[in-house]
Scaffold this active site. Sequence first.
Site, mmCIF file in Angstrom:
data_model
loop_
_atom_site.group_PDB
_atom_site.id
_atom_site.type_symbol
_atom_site.label_atom_id
_atom_site.label_comp_id
_atom_site.label_asym_id
_atom_site.label_seq_id
_atom_site.Cartn_x
_atom_site.Cartn_y
_atom_site.Cartn_z
ATOM 1 N N LEU A 171 0.810 -1.218 0.000
ATOM 2 C CA LEU A 171 0.000 0.000 0.000
ATOM 3 C C LEU A 171 0.846 1.271 0.000
ATOM 4 O O LEU A 171 1.904 1.322 0.618
ATOM 5 C CB LEU A 171 -0.925 0.001 1.219
ATOM 6 C CG LEU A 171 -1.889 -1.189 1.305
ATOM 7 C CD1 LEU A 171 -2.780 -1.054 2.542
ATOM 8 C CD2 LEU A 171 -2.744 -1.325 0.055
ATOM 9 N N GLY A 204 -1.621 6.403 -2.722
ATOM 10 C CA GLY A 204 -2.712 6.268 -3.700
ATOM 11 C C GLY A 204 -3.821 5.395 -3.138
ATOM 12 O O GLY A 204 -5.005 5.736 -3.209
ATOM 13 N N HIS A 205 -3.431 4.251 -2.558
ATOM 14 C CA HIS A 205 -4.425 3.370 -1.928
ATOM 15 C C HIS A 205 -5.071 4.076 -0.730
ATOM 16 O O HIS A 205 -6.286 4.011 -0.532
ATOM 17 C CB HIS A 205 -3.755 2.088 -1.405
ATOM 18 C CG HIS A 205 -3.123 1.228 -2.462
ATOM 19 N ND1 HIS A 205 -1.774 1.003 -2.526
ATOM 20 C CD2 HIS A 205 -3.665 0.518 -3.477
ATOM 21 C CE1 HIS A 205 -1.499 0.185 -3.529
ATOM 22 N NE2 HIS A 205 -2.631 -0.122 -4.127
ATOM 23 N N LYS A 265 -6.008 5.972 -11.988
ATOM 24 C CA LYS A 265 -4.738 5.561 -12.585
ATOM 25 C C LYS A 265 -4.932 4.338 -13.486
ATOM 26 O O LYS A 265 -4.340 4.225 -14.543
ATOM 27 C CB LYS A 265 -3.711 5.226 -11.496
ATOM 28 C CG LYS A 265 -2.314 5.168 -12.057
ATOM 29 C CD LYS A 265 -1.362 4.475 -11.120
ATOM 30 C CE LYS A 265 -1.613 3.026 -11.075
ATOM 31 N NZ LYS A 265 -0.483 2.154 -11.244
ATOM 32 N N SER A 298 2.558 3.854 -7.516
ATOM 33 C CA SER A 298 2.261 2.470 -7.894
ATOM 34 C C SER A 298 3.097 1.549 -7.021
ATOM 35 O O SER A 298 4.241 1.884 -6.685
ATOM 36 C CB SER A 298 2.635 2.255 -9.365
ATOM 37 O OG SER A 298 2.706 0.885 -9.649
HETATM 38 P P1 AMP Z 1 -3.649 -2.187 -6.950
HETATM 39 O O1 AMP Z 1 -3.228 -2.524 -5.571
HETATM 40 O O2 AMP Z 1 -2.552 -1.693 -7.818
HETATM 41 O O3 AMP Z 1 -4.482 -3.275 -7.577
HETATM 42 O O4 AMP Z 1 -4.624 -0.941 -6.802
HETATM 43 C C1 AMP Z 1 -5.745 -0.975 -5.990
HETATM 44 C C2 AMP Z 1 -6.596 0.252 -6.241
HETATM 45 O O5 AMP Z 1 -5.832 1.417 -5.952
HETATM 46 C C3 AMP Z 1 -7.054 0.371 -7.710
HETATM 47 O O6 AMP Z 1 -8.372 0.872 -7.762
HETATM 48 C C4 AMP Z 1 -6.071 1.364 -8.269
HETATM 49 O O7 AMP Z 1 -6.555 2.073 -9.389
HETATM 50 C C5 AMP Z 1 -5.868 2.271 -7.079
HETATM 51 N N1 AMP Z 1 -4.607 3.004 -7.195
HETATM 52 C C6 AMP Z 1 -3.369 2.493 -7.388
HETATM 53 N N2 AMP Z 1 -2.463 3.478 -7.505
HETATM 54 C C7 AMP Z 1 -3.143 4.645 -7.392
HETATM 55 C C8 AMP Z 1 -2.777 6.023 -7.445
HETATM 56 N N3 AMP Z 1 -1.516 6.404 -7.630
HETATM 57 N N4 AMP Z 1 -3.746 6.949 -7.290
HETATM 58 C C9 AMP Z 1 -5.038 6.572 -7.104
HETATM 59 N N5 AMP Z 1 -5.447 5.294 -7.047
HETATM 60 C C10 AMP Z 1 -4.521 4.337 -7.193
#
Ligand code: AMP
Length: 280
Positions: A33, A36-37, A150, A186
């Site tokens: 995490l 963004g998360h 994103k 990310s």
């Molecule tokens: P992930 O863990 O990469 O699968 O992401 C989980 C959620 O967090 C997804 O809805 C992503 O789009 C969101 N997310 C990931 N990185 C960002 C970011 N930099 N800004 C906003 N949301 C994000």
Amino acid sequence: MKVLADPQVFQQQSRKWRTAKKSIGFVPTMGALHEGHLDLVRACRKKNDATVVSIYVNPLQFGPKEDFGQYPRTLQKDLDLLQAEKVQAVFTPSDKEMYPEGFSTAVEVKGPLVGGLCAPFRPGHFNGVATVVVKLLGAVEPDRLYLGQKDAQQVAVLKRVIRDLNIGVETVVCPTVREHDGLAMSSRNQRLTLEGRKTAPVLYKALKVGKSIVDLGERKAEKVLEEIRKVIEDEKSVKIQYLEAVDAETLAPVWEIKPGIMIALAAYLDNVRLIDNIII
Ligand code: AMP
């Protein structure tokens, strides 16, 4: 904060909330995490009585040559961060709990939404995402689902899945959270080398150059994309996988830049695949 791994136990928890007339917001993640998360978590907490976060690295959405093995896994740190955010429950299923022996069902997404952008380069990816999110929604039964802009194609695909399968959940999309130098946050950024990390902001810098050309009056998508490409290609270590101008809702390619257009890209840097987008 409850940490639950069994989908049926989670359903019982959700039903308790529902009986107590509590609204449930849900943030699905693959862990590792970052801000963004946490931004999604905070938006969720503001609107819902119970905030649920799932942490699950879903094997179904990774291709055989992709980075499933190298994907960062930092469970204890993630749980500490979520505890500090006062999240009510975390759903951390194992592969066996998600895909028990005999698992035989999948969600298949077809048509233009998966015709371009990431889809041709990641065969099966969006079916894997759709299948896992439908399963997670079945376990958590939330009122609201929080997603990040994103992953714009993921947002478009999941909205369609939710509509097509009559899933009773409201989707809330939150803006991309960036590092101070513009790089979209990310979990994969931690796999960049020091040098790669210094170069990576070029992706957003290039998208902003594109936007400024549009602001100056350019309307031909081809011209705008060409200028963006030039900025990125100045950095020899970055390899563009795709760079497209599409309608932000339908994801259909566009030739003329109008309001509501999205420019999206994927690029490799240090063998790490990064994506980003900007809405004009
Ligand atoms: P992930 O863990 O990469 O699968 O992401 C989980 C959620 O967090 C997804 O809805 C992503 O789009 C969101 N997310 C990931 N990185 C960002 C970011 N930099 N800004 C906003 N949301 C994000």
